[in-house]
Design a protein around this motif. Structure first.
Motif, PDB file in Angstrom:
ATOM      1  N   ASN A   1      -4.951  17.014 -25.504  1.00 15.99           N
ATOM      2  CA  ASN A   1      -5.746  16.037 -24.757  1.00 15.99           C
ATOM      3  C   ASN A   1      -5.190  14.623 -24.892  1.00 15.99           C
ATOM      4  O   ASN A   1      -5.220  13.839 -23.936  1.00 15.99           O
ATOM      5  CB  ASN A   1      -7.204  16.076 -25.227  1.00 15.99           C
ATOM      6  CG  ASN A   1      -7.955  17.260 -24.671  1.00 15.99           C
ATOM      7  OD1 ASN A   1      -8.315  17.297 -23.506  1.00 15.99           O
ATOM      8  ND2 ASN A   1      -8.192  18.252 -25.503  1.00 15.99           N
TER       9      ASN A   1
ATOM     10  N   ARG B   1      -2.229  14.411 -22.626  1.00 18.62           N
ATOM     11  CA  ARG B   1      -2.686  14.446 -21.237  1.00 18.62           C
ATOM     12  C   ARG B   1      -3.306  13.106 -20.839  1.00 18.62           C
ATOM     13  O   ARG B   1      -3.054  12.591 -19.742  1.00 18.62           O
ATOM     14  CB  ARG B   1      -3.710  15.573 -21.076  1.00 18.62           C
ATOM     15  CG  ARG B   1      -4.061  15.905 -19.642  1.00 18.62           C
ATOM     16  CD  ARG B   1      -4.547  17.328 -19.509  1.00 18.62           C
ATOM     17  NE  ARG B   1      -5.757  17.600 -20.242  1.00 18.62           N
ATOM     18  CZ  ARG B   1      -5.853  18.485 -21.230  1.00 18.62           C
ATOM     19  NH1 ARG B   1      -4.787  19.147 -21.634  1.00 18.62           N
ATOM     20  NH2 ARG B   1      -6.994  18.696 -21.842  1.00 18.62           N
TER      21      ARG B   1
ATOM     22  N   ALA C   1      -9.958  14.389 -20.661  1.00 15.84           N
ATOM     23  CA  ALA C   1      -9.055  14.398 -21.812  1.00 15.84           C
ATOM     24  C   ALA C   1      -9.453  13.318 -22.807  1.00 15.84           C
ATOM     25  O   ALA C   1      -9.467  13.539 -24.023  1.00 15.84           O
ATOM     26  CB  ALA C   1      -7.611  14.195 -21.356  1.00 15.84           C
TER      27      ALA C   1
END
Length: 249
Positions: free
Chosen positions: A56, A59, A166
């Motif tokens: 995450n 991202r 994210a």
């Protein structure tokens, strides 16, 4: 862990990070299922937390300019409130209960009254769903289909969904690491080498997915995302139910 097991876990992490990199979902749900099948619950939660923090975080960095901070703030507020409450109880569910909770959550969200149906642009809903998702993270390892259903409910485009979710997940999984690493009685730890490999595998999978996400349309994204949520949630409900039946015998 044996070298073979570590290799298999790394392959699973690359694959699930790739899937999450496209849809911002599903990869974590699949990975926690794999980890729960191979490791005790606290250890599985810790390794999953490390992997998801890396996935995450990378991202969010890749899609930074698409983060909707107005949706992040109330979500994190709800997460913090739930973390405080669960830190007082320190409950760790059995695997069957964890799987059932994970699978039922999105179906319950779809049945909710209209005023509580997912809308990530609502401050009130952001706080409510943040608390609910944090609860799922602490009980099952992921907020899974619930956070996915929440972000699909508004009008954000696919890049905004992936980036904003994210950013929210970074806080959720960081809290999980603290919870399972220091708060509960069965506190666990992760081998530093395995943790480093998990971070690298997550970054590789996420990077490979970026071009695929750009090539999709918002309509394609939402259509496939809803199908994936339903399929995975249904699997977890069935799996959890089977384990409960087998345990009862």
């Amino acid at each position: 862990m044996s070298p073979l097991l570590i290799s298999l876990l790394c392959l699973a992490m690359v694959g699930t990070a790739f899937l999450s990199g496209i849809f911002g979902m599903a990869g974590g749900m699949i990975l926690i299922g794999v980890l729960l099948a191979l490791l005790p619950v606290p250890e599985a939660m810790m390794l999953h937390g490390v992997t998801q923090m890396a996935s995450n975080g990378w991202r969010a960095l890749l899609w930074w300019r698409y983060v909707r901070w107005s949706a992040v703030a109330p979500y994190i507020l709800g997460c913090a409130a739930a973390l405080l409450l669960w830190s007082l109880w320190r409950y760790v569910p059995s695997k069957p209960v964890a799987l059932l909770l994970l699978g039922l959550a999105p179906f319950l969200a779809r049945l909710a009254p209209a005023s509580y149906r997912p809308n990530p642009e609502s401050v009130r809903q952001g706080t409510i769903y943040g608390a609910a998702c944090m609860t799922l993270i602490l009980l099952t390892g992921v907020s899974g289909p619930l956070i996915d259903t929440f972000f699909l409910g508004g009008k954000l485009d696919r890049r905004e969904i992936v980036a904003t979710k994210a950013m929210c997940q970074i806080f959720g999984h960081a809290a999980k690491l603290i919870y399972f690493g220091a708060v509960i009685e069965q506190a666990a730890s992760v081998d530093p080498i395995v943790a480093a490999l998990a971070v690298i595998a997550s970054m590789i999978g996420t990077s490979l997915a970026a071009k695929v996400l750009l090539a999709m349309t918002d309509r394609q994204y939402r259509s496939w995302a809803n199908r994936i949520i339903t399929a995975i949630a249904g699997y977890y409900v069935a799996h959890g139910a089977v384990l409960i039946v087998l345990t009862a015998r």
